[in-house]
Scaffold this motif. Structure first.
Motif, PDB file in Angstrom:
ATOM      1  N   LEU A 305       0.818  -1.214   0.000  1.00 40.75           N
ATOM      2  CA  LEU A 305       0.000   0.000   0.000  1.00 40.75           C
ATOM      3  C   LEU A 305       0.853   1.266   0.000  1.00 40.75           C
ATOM      4  N   GLN A 306       2.039   1.161   0.561  1.00 44.62           N
ATOM      5  CA  GLN A 306       2.946   2.308   0.615  1.00 44.62           C
ATOM      6  C   GLN A 306       3.243   2.858  -0.784  1.00 44.62           C
ATOM      7  N   HIS A 307       3.254   1.969  -1.770  1.00 45.61           N
ATOM      8  CA  HIS A 307       3.589   2.382  -3.135  1.00 45.61           C
ATOM      9  C   HIS A 307       2.355   2.689  -3.984  1.00 45.61           C
ATOM     10  N   GLY A 308       1.176   2.665  -3.347  1.00 37.70           N
ATOM     11  CA  GLY A 308      -0.042   3.090  -4.025  1.00 37.70           C
ATOM     12  C   GLY A 308      -0.304   2.348  -5.321  1.00 37.70           C
ATOM     13  N   GLU A 309      -0.617   3.121  -6.373  1.00 37.03           N
ATOM     14  CA  GLU A 309      -0.983   2.549  -7.669  1.00 37.03           C
ATOM     15  C   GLU A 309       0.203   1.945  -8.417  1.00 37.03           C
ATOM     16  N   LYS A 310       1.399   2.081  -7.866  1.00 40.07           N
ATOM     17  CA  LYS A 310       2.602   1.579  -8.551  1.00 40.07           C
ATOM     18  C   LYS A 310       2.770   0.066  -8.409  1.00 40.07           C
ATOM     19  N   ILE A 311       2.051  -0.565  -7.458  1.00 39.56           N
ATOM     20  CA  ILE A 311       2.146  -2.007  -7.258  1.00 39.56           C
ATOM     21  C   ILE A 311       0.747  -2.615  -7.288  1.00 39.56           C
ATOM     22  N   GLN A 312       0.610  -3.700  -8.032  1.00 43.35           N
ATOM     23  CA  GLN A 312      -0.660  -4.427  -8.118  1.00 43.35           C
ATOM     24  C   GLN A 312      -0.430  -5.879  -7.733  1.00 43.35           C
ATOM     25  N   VAL A 313      -1.290  -6.409  -6.857  1.00 40.95           N
ATOM     26  CA  VAL A 313      -1.195  -7.817  -6.474  1.00 40.95           C
ATOM     27  C   VAL A 313      -1.900  -8.661  -7.533  1.00 40.95           C
ATOM     28  N   LEU A 314      -1.188  -9.638  -8.093  1.00 39.40           N
ATOM     29  CA  LEU A 314      -1.774 -10.556  -9.065  1.00 39.40           C
ATOM     30  C   LEU A 314      -2.212 -11.861  -8.417  1.00 39.40           C
ATOM     31  N   GLN A 315      -1.425 -12.342  -7.493  1.00 35.63           N
ATOM     32  CA  GLN A 315      -1.766 -13.553  -6.746  1.00 35.63           C
ATOM     33  C   GLN A 315      -0.946 -13.604  -5.453  1.00 35.63           C
ATOM     34  N   PRO A 316      -1.490 -14.329  -4.434  1.00 34.21           N
ATOM     35  CA  PRO A 316      -2.717 -15.129  -4.418  1.00 34.21           C
ATOM     36  C   PRO A 316      -3.971 -14.265  -4.354  1.00 34.21           C
ATOM     37  N   ILE A 317      -5.089 -14.850  -4.670  1.00 34.71           N
ATOM     38  CA  ILE A 317      -6.340 -14.112  -4.727  1.00 34.71           C
ATOM     39  C   ILE A 317      -6.737 -13.566  -3.353  1.00 34.71           C
ATOM     40  N   GLU A 318      -6.340 -14.321  -2.261  1.00 39.75           N
ATOM     41  CA  GLU A 318      -6.694 -13.864  -0.906  1.00 39.75           C
ATOM     42  C   GLU A 318      -6.018 -12.538  -0.582  1.00 39.75           C
ATOM     43  N   LEU A 319      -4.754 -12.416  -0.954  1.00 45.94           N
ATOM     44  CA  LEU A 319      -4.031 -11.172  -0.687  1.00 45.94           C
ATOM     45  C   LEU A 319      -4.551 -10.056  -1.588  1.00 45.94           C
ATOM     46  N   LYS A 320      -4.858 -10.394  -2.836  1.00 50.56           N
ATOM     47  CA  LYS A 320      -5.405  -9.404  -3.769  1.00 50.56           C
ATOM     48  C   LYS A 320      -6.718  -8.838  -3.240  1.00 50.56           C
ATOM     49  N   ASP A 321      -7.590  -9.720  -2.742  1.00 50.48           N
ATOM     50  CA  ASP A 321      -8.880  -9.270  -2.203  1.00 50.48           C
ATOM     51  C   ASP A 321      -8.701  -8.419  -0.950  1.00 50.48           C
ATOM     52  N   LYS A 322      -7.717  -8.781  -0.139  1.00 44.43           N
ATOM     53  CA  LYS A 322      -7.493  -8.030   1.101  1.00 44.43           C
ATOM     54  C   LYS A 322      -7.005  -6.621   0.796  1.00 44.43           C
ATOM     55  N   ILE A 323      -6.087  -6.481  -0.151  1.00 42.81           N
ATOM     56  CA  ILE A 323      -5.596  -5.162  -0.543  1.00 42.81           C
ATOM     57  C   ILE A 323      -6.727  -4.355  -1.171  1.00 42.81           C
ATOM     58  N   TYR A 324      -7.528  -5.018  -2.007  1.00 44.01           N
ATOM     59  CA  TYR A 324      -8.672  -4.351  -2.651  1.00 44.01           C
ATOM     60  C   TYR A 324      -9.632  -3.817  -1.592  1.00 44.01           C
ATOM     61  N   SER A 325      -9.908  -4.629  -0.561  1.00 48.21           N
ATOM     62  CA  SER A 325     -10.823  -4.218   0.504  1.00 48.21           C
ATOM     63  C   SER A 325     -10.278  -3.012   1.263  1.00 48.21           C
ATOM     64  N   ARG A 326      -8.981  -2.999   1.527  1.00 44.51           N
ATOM     65  CA  ARG A 326      -8.402  -1.877   2.261  1.00 44.51           C
ATOM     66  C   ARG A 326      -8.415  -0.601   1.421  1.00 44.51           C
ATOM     67  N   VAL A 327      -8.161  -0.744   0.126  1.00 43.07           N
ATOM     68  CA  VAL A 327      -8.226   0.426  -0.762  1.00 43.07           C
ATOM     69  C   VAL A 327      -9.656   0.944  -0.834  1.00 43.07           C
ATOM     70  N   GLU A 328     -10.610   0.021  -0.876  1.00 39.54           N
ATOM     71  CA  GLU A 328     -12.023   0.403  -0.920  1.00 39.54           C
ATOM     72  C   GLU A 328     -12.410   1.198   0.327  1.00 39.54           C
ATOM     73  N   GLN A 329     -11.961   0.744   1.487  1.00 39.74           N
ATOM     74  CA  GLN A 329     -12.242   1.467   2.733  1.00 39.74           C
ATOM     75  C   GLN A 329     -11.596   2.850   2.732  1.00 39.74           C
ATOM     76  N   LEU A 330     -10.409   2.924   2.150  1.00 38.84           N
ATOM     77  CA  LEU A 330      -9.718   4.206   2.067  1.00 38.84           C
ATOM     78  C   LEU A 330     -10.499   5.186   1.192  1.00 38.84           C
ATOM     79  N   ILE A 331     -10.996   4.691   0.064  1.00 39.03           N
ATOM     80  CA  ILE A 331     -11.778   5.548  -0.836  1.00 39.03           C
ATOM     81  C   ILE A 331     -13.037   6.038  -0.136  1.00 39.03           C
ATOM     82  N   LYS A 332     -13.699   5.164   0.612  1.00 41.34           N
ATOM     83  CA  LYS A 332     -14.914   5.554   1.335  1.00 41.34           C
ATOM     84  C   LYS A 332     -14.614   6.674   2.325  1.00 41.34           C
ATOM     85  N   LYS A 333     -13.484   6.573   3.003  1.00 42.53           N
ATOM     86  CA  LYS A 333     -13.134   7.612   3.978  1.00 42.53           C
ATOM     87  C   LYS A 333     -12.913   8.957   3.297  1.00 42.53           C
TER      88      LYS A 333
END
Length: 338
Positions: A305-333
């Motif tokens: 998350l420190q590197h923002g949009e510069k890093i994307q998780v491709l796998q595993p799907i569990e980690l990808k979903d977790k990062i997505y969820s945290r980004v989603e919460q950040l956007i909501k805030k």
């Protein structure tokens, strides 16, 4: 001018030989002694040439060196070397200009270890040397290390360090960020580790199966515990090989994590890998895919998350979903803030 690599080790070895009046040292003897000294100090066997030692001896005898009173006598067809003054030693001579510069640079580096228990001697030694050789304090103005001088908990490093080396169980009064009240932990300490400018102690709490780690900045008090010390066979160098940071989940095994690195960030990740297992698995003009083999934890998520949009998780799907969820919460805030 002698080769400077391991020069001081060779000078010290030669000095001992030349002061030894009970044995004659010929050039081959000096070569063997210097090779042994370098191997004992560095752990690596390194060949020393006769020509190198002839240059060393010439330097030691010179005004730029030590003005050493080295003499040589023949025994048959061979020559042995010794000091004509039995009281002479290079360690009794004033520092040369080059040695003083090397010492000055070393002291600057050593200053970063002030406050750690095994380096208690540094502060007093630095003060004496600066006064003796008039180094002054201007050297400290040209280099700075990433260290928080105001970090809480550093005062416990010495006590914990000695408890680890002396196998002393402790009762630690601790206040976590999640609690308003103090808790007392029985801890059999094994290891100290610094991560992200914070110090942590790892040890065994009899109430838990896994290793416990406590942040030093949350410790309120330390007392010795009246109980037998519980030893461990854990190699903590290996213990941390499969994680980033200090959070270890014994229920998980290392997994393959694939990250897509934006090309603008790649030069930084290439020169400072995220983890020792980092390998490139795909590369284009727009991005680089890397694979890590480690156990996912909070520190890994924070690093991504420190590197923002510069890093994307491709796998595993569990980690990808977790990062997505945290980004989603950040956007909501941020949306709520509007």
């Amino acid at each position: 001018m002698p080769n400077t690599k391991h020069a001081i080790i060779r000078y010290q070895a030669l000095d001992k030989c030349f002061r030894n009046k009970s044995k004659r040292y010929f050039i081959n003897d000096l070569v063997n002694v210097c090779q042994s000294a370098i191997e004992n100090f560095t752990g690596n066997a390194e060949g020393v040439q006769k020509r190198q030692l002839y240059d060393d001896i010439a330097f030691m005898m010179s005004e730029n060196g030590y003005n050493a009173p080295i003499e040589k006598d023949k025994m048959g067809r061979k020559v042995y070397y010794y000091y004509s003054d039995v009281n002479f030693s290079i360690n009794n001579q004033p520092l040369t200009e080059s040695e003083a510069l090397e010492l000055k640079e070393t002291l600057i580096t050593l200053n970063r270890f002030k406050g750690l228990p095994q380096f208690e001697w540094i502060e007093s030694m630095t003060t004496r040397l600066e006064a003796s050789f008039q180094f002054g304090t201007e050297a400290n103005q040209i280099i700075e290390f990433d260290q928080n001088e105001f970090l809480k908990g550093k005062e416990y490093i010495k006590e914990l360090y000695h408890a680890i080396t002396n196998k002393t169980p402790l009762n630690i009064t601790y206040k976590s960020f999640a609690s308003n009240s103090n808790m007392v932990f029985e801890l059999h300490p094994y290891y100290l580790k610094q991560y992200n400018n914070r110090w942590f102690v790892f040890g065994k709490n009899p109430n838990f199966d896994n290793i416990t780690n406590l942040a030093l900045d949350r410790i309120q008090d330390i007392q010795q515990a009246n109980t037998p010390f519980i030893t461990t066979n854990i190699d903590f160098k290996e213990y941390f090989e499969d994680i980033i940071g200090v959070t270890f989940n014994n229920q998980l095994s290392p997994s393959k994590i694939v990250l897509r690195i934006d090309e603008s960030l790649w030069p930084y990740i290439e020169t400072k890998p995220l983890h020792g297992s980092q390998k490139v698995v795909n590369k284009t003009n727009a991005f680089t895919d890397i694979m890590l083999e480690l156990i996912p934890n909070y520190e890994l998520e924070a690093l991504i998350l420190q590197h923002g949009e510069k890093i994307q998780v491709l796998q595993p799907i569990e980690l990808k979903d977790k990062i997505y969820s945290r980004v989603e919460q950040l956007i909501k805030k941020y949306n709520c803030a509007e």
